[in-house]
Motif scaffolding. Structure first.
Motif, PDB file in Angstrom:
ATOM      1  N   ALA A 189       0.857  -1.184   0.000  1.00  0.00           N
ATOM      2  CA  ALA A 189       0.000   0.000   0.000  1.00  0.00           C
ATOM      3  C   ALA A 189       0.890   1.229   0.000  1.00  0.00           C
ATOM      4  O   ALA A 189       1.696   1.390   0.906  1.00  0.00           O
ATOM      5  CB  ALA A 189      -0.885  -0.002   1.237  1.00  0.00           C
ATOM      6  N   PRO A 190       0.775   2.094  -1.026  1.00  0.00           N
ATOM      7  CA  PRO A 190       1.549   3.329  -1.039  1.00  0.00           C
ATOM      8  C   PRO A 190       0.689   4.525  -0.625  1.00  0.00           C
ATOM      9  O   PRO A 190      -0.468   4.622  -1.009  1.00  0.00           O
ATOM     10  CB  PRO A 190       1.942   3.460  -2.506  1.00  0.00           C
ATOM     11  N   SER A 191       1.258   5.419   0.140  1.00  0.00           N
ATOM     12  CA  SER A 191       0.563   6.675   0.429  1.00  0.00           C
ATOM     13  C   SER A 191       0.891   7.660  -0.684  1.00  0.00           C
ATOM     14  O   SER A 191       1.685   7.363  -1.574  1.00  0.00           O
ATOM     15  CB  SER A 191       1.032   7.245   1.771  1.00  0.00           C
ATOM     16  N   LEU A 192       0.309   8.828  -0.634  1.00  0.00           N
ATOM     17  CA  LEU A 192       0.726   9.899  -1.532  1.00  0.00           C
ATOM     18  C   LEU A 192       2.146  10.312  -1.179  1.00  0.00           C
ATOM     19  O   LEU A 192       2.571  10.151  -0.027  1.00  0.00           O
ATOM     20  CB  LEU A 192      -0.194  11.102  -1.382  1.00  0.00           C
ATOM     21  N   GLU A 193       2.876  10.851  -2.130  1.00  0.00           N
ATOM     22  CA  GLU A 193       4.194  11.410  -1.816  1.00  0.00           C
ATOM     23  C   GLU A 193       4.011  12.671  -0.978  1.00  0.00           C
ATOM     24  O   GLU A 193       2.970  13.314  -1.036  1.00  0.00           O
ATOM     25  CB  GLU A 193       4.955  11.731  -3.102  1.00  0.00           C
ATOM     26  N   ARG A 194       5.016  12.994  -0.206  1.00  0.00           N
ATOM     27  CA  ARG A 194       5.019  14.173   0.677  1.00  0.00           C
ATOM     28  C   ARG A 194       3.963  14.076   1.777  1.00  0.00           C
ATOM     29  O   ARG A 194       3.433  15.066   2.234  1.00  0.00           O
ATOM     30  CB  ARG A 194       4.831  15.464  -0.115  1.00  0.00           C
ATOM     31  N   THR A 195       3.672  12.846   2.206  1.00  0.00           N
ATOM     32  CA  THR A 195       2.734  12.618   3.296  1.00  0.00           C
ATOM     33  C   THR A 195       3.337  13.130   4.596  1.00  0.00           C
ATOM     34  O   THR A 195       4.518  12.964   4.848  1.00  0.00           O
ATOM     35  CB  THR A 195       2.406  11.113   3.417  1.00  0.00           C
ATOM     36  N   ALA A 196       2.503  13.739   5.417  1.00  0.00           N
ATOM     37  CA  ALA A 196       2.952  14.258   6.716  1.00  0.00           C
ATOM     38  C   ALA A 196       3.414  13.107   7.606  1.00  0.00           C
ATOM     39  O   ALA A 196       2.912  11.982   7.489  1.00  0.00           O
ATOM     40  CB  ALA A 196       1.822  15.017   7.390  1.00  0.00           C
ATOM     41  N   PRO A 197       4.362  13.358   8.500  1.00  0.00           N
ATOM     42  CA  PRO A 197       4.806  12.309   9.428  1.00  0.00           C
ATOM     43  C   PRO A 197       3.639  11.753  10.249  1.00  0.00           C
ATOM     44  O   PRO A 197       2.693  12.481  10.567  1.00  0.00           O
ATOM     45  CB  PRO A 197       5.801  13.036  10.336  1.00  0.00           C
ATOM     46  N   LEU A 198       3.726  10.467  10.568  1.00  0.00           N
ATOM     47  CA  LEU A 198       2.673   9.823  11.363  1.00  0.00           C
ATOM     48  C   LEU A 198       2.720  10.294  12.806  1.00  0.00           C
ATOM     49  O   LEU A 198       3.793  10.629  13.322  1.00  0.00           O
ATOM     50  CB  LEU A 198       2.859   8.304  11.337  1.00  0.00           C
TER      51      LEU A 198
ATOM     52  N   LYS B 255      -4.499   5.501  12.642  1.00  0.00           N
ATOM     53  CA  LYS B 255      -5.049   5.886  11.343  1.00  0.00           C
ATOM     54  C   LYS B 255      -3.923   5.812  10.321  1.00  0.00           C
ATOM     55  O   LYS B 255      -2.972   6.579  10.361  1.00  0.00           O
ATOM     56  CB  LYS B 255      -5.623   7.306  11.431  1.00  0.00           C
ATOM     57  N   MET B 256      -4.012   4.876   9.402  1.00  0.00           N
ATOM     58  CA  MET B 256      -2.967   4.691   8.406  1.00  0.00           C
ATOM     59  C   MET B 256      -3.135   5.694   7.268  1.00  0.00           C
ATOM     60  O   MET B 256      -4.242   6.141   6.993  1.00  0.00           O
ATOM     61  CB  MET B 256      -2.997   3.254   7.880  1.00  0.00           C
ATOM     62  N   PRO B 257      -2.056   6.047   6.561  1.00  0.00           N
ATOM     63  CA  PRO B 257      -2.105   7.092   5.526  1.00  0.00           C
ATOM     64  C   PRO B 257      -2.478   6.589   4.128  1.00  0.00           C
ATOM     65  O   PRO B 257      -2.043   7.147   3.129  1.00  0.00           O
ATOM     66  CB  PRO B 257      -0.673   7.629   5.538  1.00  0.00           C
ATOM     67  N   PHE B 258      -3.300   5.536   4.026  1.00  0.00           N
ATOM     68  CA  PHE B 258      -3.574   4.917   2.734  1.00  0.00           C
ATOM     69  C   PHE B 258      -5.008   5.073   2.250  1.00  0.00           C
ATOM     70  O   PHE B 258      -5.411   4.415   1.314  1.00  0.00           O
ATOM     71  CB  PHE B 258      -3.218   3.429   2.783  1.00  0.00           C
ATOM     72  N   GLU B 259      -5.776   5.944   2.874  1.00  0.00           N
ATOM     73  CA  GLU B 259      -7.187   6.075   2.512  1.00  0.00           C
ATOM     74  C   GLU B 259      -7.344   6.395   1.030  1.00  0.00           C
ATOM     75  O   GLU B 259      -6.706   7.305   0.497  1.00  0.00           O
ATOM     76  CB  GLU B 259      -7.850   7.164   3.344  1.00  0.00           C
ATOM     77  N   ASN B 260      -8.201   5.613   0.370  1.00  0.00           N
ATOM     78  CA  ASN B 260      -8.491   5.768  -1.056  1.00  0.00           C
ATOM     79  C   ASN B 260      -7.266   5.590  -1.955  1.00  0.00           C
ATOM     80  O   ASN B 260      -7.252   6.062  -3.087  1.00  0.00           O
ATOM     81  CB  ASN B 260      -9.151   7.119  -1.345  1.00  0.00           C
ATOM     82  N   MET B 261      -6.245   4.928  -1.459  1.00  0.00           N
ATOM     83  CA  MET B 261      -5.061   4.676  -2.272  1.00  0.00           C
ATOM     84  C   MET B 261      -5.120   3.229  -2.781  1.00  0.00           C
ATOM     85  O   MET B 261      -5.405   2.315  -2.010  1.00  0.00           O
ATOM     86  CB  MET B 261      -3.785   4.862  -1.457  1.00  0.00           C
ATOM     87  N   PRO B 262      -4.850   3.009  -4.061  1.00  0.00           N
ATOM     88  CA  PRO B 262      -4.843   1.632  -4.572  1.00  0.00           C
ATOM     89  C   PRO B 262      -3.602   0.878  -4.103  1.00  0.00           C
ATOM     90  O   PRO B 262      -2.602   1.489  -3.761  1.00  0.00           O
ATOM     91  CB  PRO B 262      -4.810   1.828  -6.082  1.00  0.00           C
ATOM     92  N   PHE B 263      -3.690  -0.429  -4.089  1.00  0.00           N
ATOM     93  CA  PHE B 263      -2.535  -1.253  -3.757  1.00  0.00           C
ATOM     94  C   PHE B 263      -1.687  -1.424  -5.007  1.00  0.00           C
ATOM     95  O   PHE B 263      -2.134  -1.186  -6.126  1.00  0.00           O
ATOM     96  CB  PHE B 263      -2.973  -2.616  -3.213  1.00  0.00           C
ATOM     97  N   LYS B 264      -0.447  -1.837  -4.828  1.00  0.00           N
ATOM     98  CA  LYS B 264       0.468  -2.092  -5.953  1.00  0.00           C
ATOM     99  C   LYS B 264       1.029  -3.506  -5.813  1.00  0.00           C
ATOM    100  O   LYS B 264       1.250  -3.980  -4.705  1.00  0.00           O
ATOM    101  CB  LYS B 264       1.645  -1.107  -5.918  1.00  0.00           C
ATOM    102  N   LYS B 265       1.242  -4.155  -6.943  1.00  0.00           N
ATOM    103  CA  LYS B 265       1.906  -5.462  -6.965  1.00  0.00           C
ATOM    104  C   LYS B 265       3.186  -5.299  -7.765  1.00  0.00           C
ATOM    105  O   LYS B 265       3.175  -4.700  -8.839  1.00  0.00           O
ATOM    106  CB  LYS B 265       1.005  -6.509  -7.624  1.00  0.00           C
ATOM    107  N   CYS B 266       4.280  -5.780  -7.228  1.00  0.00           N
ATOM    108  CA  CYS B 266       5.548  -5.695  -7.960  1.00  0.00           C
ATOM    109  C   CYS B 266       6.488  -6.786  -7.465  1.00  0.00           C
ATOM    110  O   CYS B 266       6.184  -7.506  -6.521  1.00  0.00           O
ATOM    111  CB  CYS B 266       6.184  -4.323  -7.797  1.00  0.00           C
ATOM    112  N   GLN B 267       7.639  -6.874  -8.097  1.00  0.00           N
ATOM    113  CA  GLN B 267       8.660  -7.806  -7.637  1.00  0.00           C
ATOM    114  C   GLN B 267       9.340  -7.212  -6.407  1.00  0.00           C
ATOM    115  O   GLN B 267       9.493  -5.986  -6.295  1.00  0.00           O
ATOM    116  CB  GLN B 267       9.681  -8.067  -8.724  1.00  0.00           C
TER     117      GLN B 267
END
Length: 110
Positions: A35-44, A50-62
Motif C-alpha cells: 500500500a503506497p501513500s501519496l508522496e510528501r505525506t505528513a509524518p505519522l 489511522k494509516m495514511p492509505f485512505e483511497n489509495m490503490p494497492f500495488k503489486k511488484c517484484q
C-alpha cells in the motif's frame, strides 16, 4: 538508502525519501503487494492507528523492484528505524483502505 530484498517483510511500514509511506501487505515468491501513500505525506503521529492509505490503490511488484527505491530512517513511537512493524489492527486497516483483500488472496493462491 536502498533495501536488500531480505530486509523487505510483510507487515512492516517503510518510508521513501520522497516521504511516501509503503506498507507491505503480502509476499509470495518474488512478488509482493504493498500500500503506497501519496508522496510528501505528513509524518505519522506517535500512536498511528489511522494509516495514511485512505483511497489509495494497492500495488503489486517484484520484491527486487520495491527494494531498489530509496528509503529513509524514520521515527515511530520513539524508535528510529528503516522499517516499523505494524500491529494486526494497523495492517488490517491498510488492507481495507486499499481494498486489497482479494488481490492478496489471489497472490497467495498462485
Amino acid at each position: 538508502m536502498r533495501l536488500k530484498e531480505k530486509e523487505v517483510e510483510v507487515g512492516y511500514l517503510y518510508l521513501t525519501t520522497v516521504n511516501q509511506y509503503r506498507a507491505v501487505l503480502a509476499m509470495k515468491g518474488e512478488f509482493l503487494i504493498y500500500a503506497p501513500s501519496l508522496e510528501r505525506t505528513a509524518p505519522l503521529n506517535l500512536d498511528y492507528t489511522k494509516m495514511p492509505f485512505e483511497n489509495m490503490p494497492f500495488k503489486k511488484c517484484q520484491i527486487s523492484t520495491f527494494a531498489k527505491k530509496d528509503y529513509q530512517v524514520f521515527g515511530v513511537n520513539g524508535t528510529e528505524a528503516i522499517k516499523h512493524k505494524l500491529n494486526e489492527i494497523q495492517l488490517a486497516e491498510a488492507i481495507a483502505q486499499c481494498n486489497a483483500k482479494s488481490a492478496i488472496a489471489t497472490l497467495l493462491a498462485e
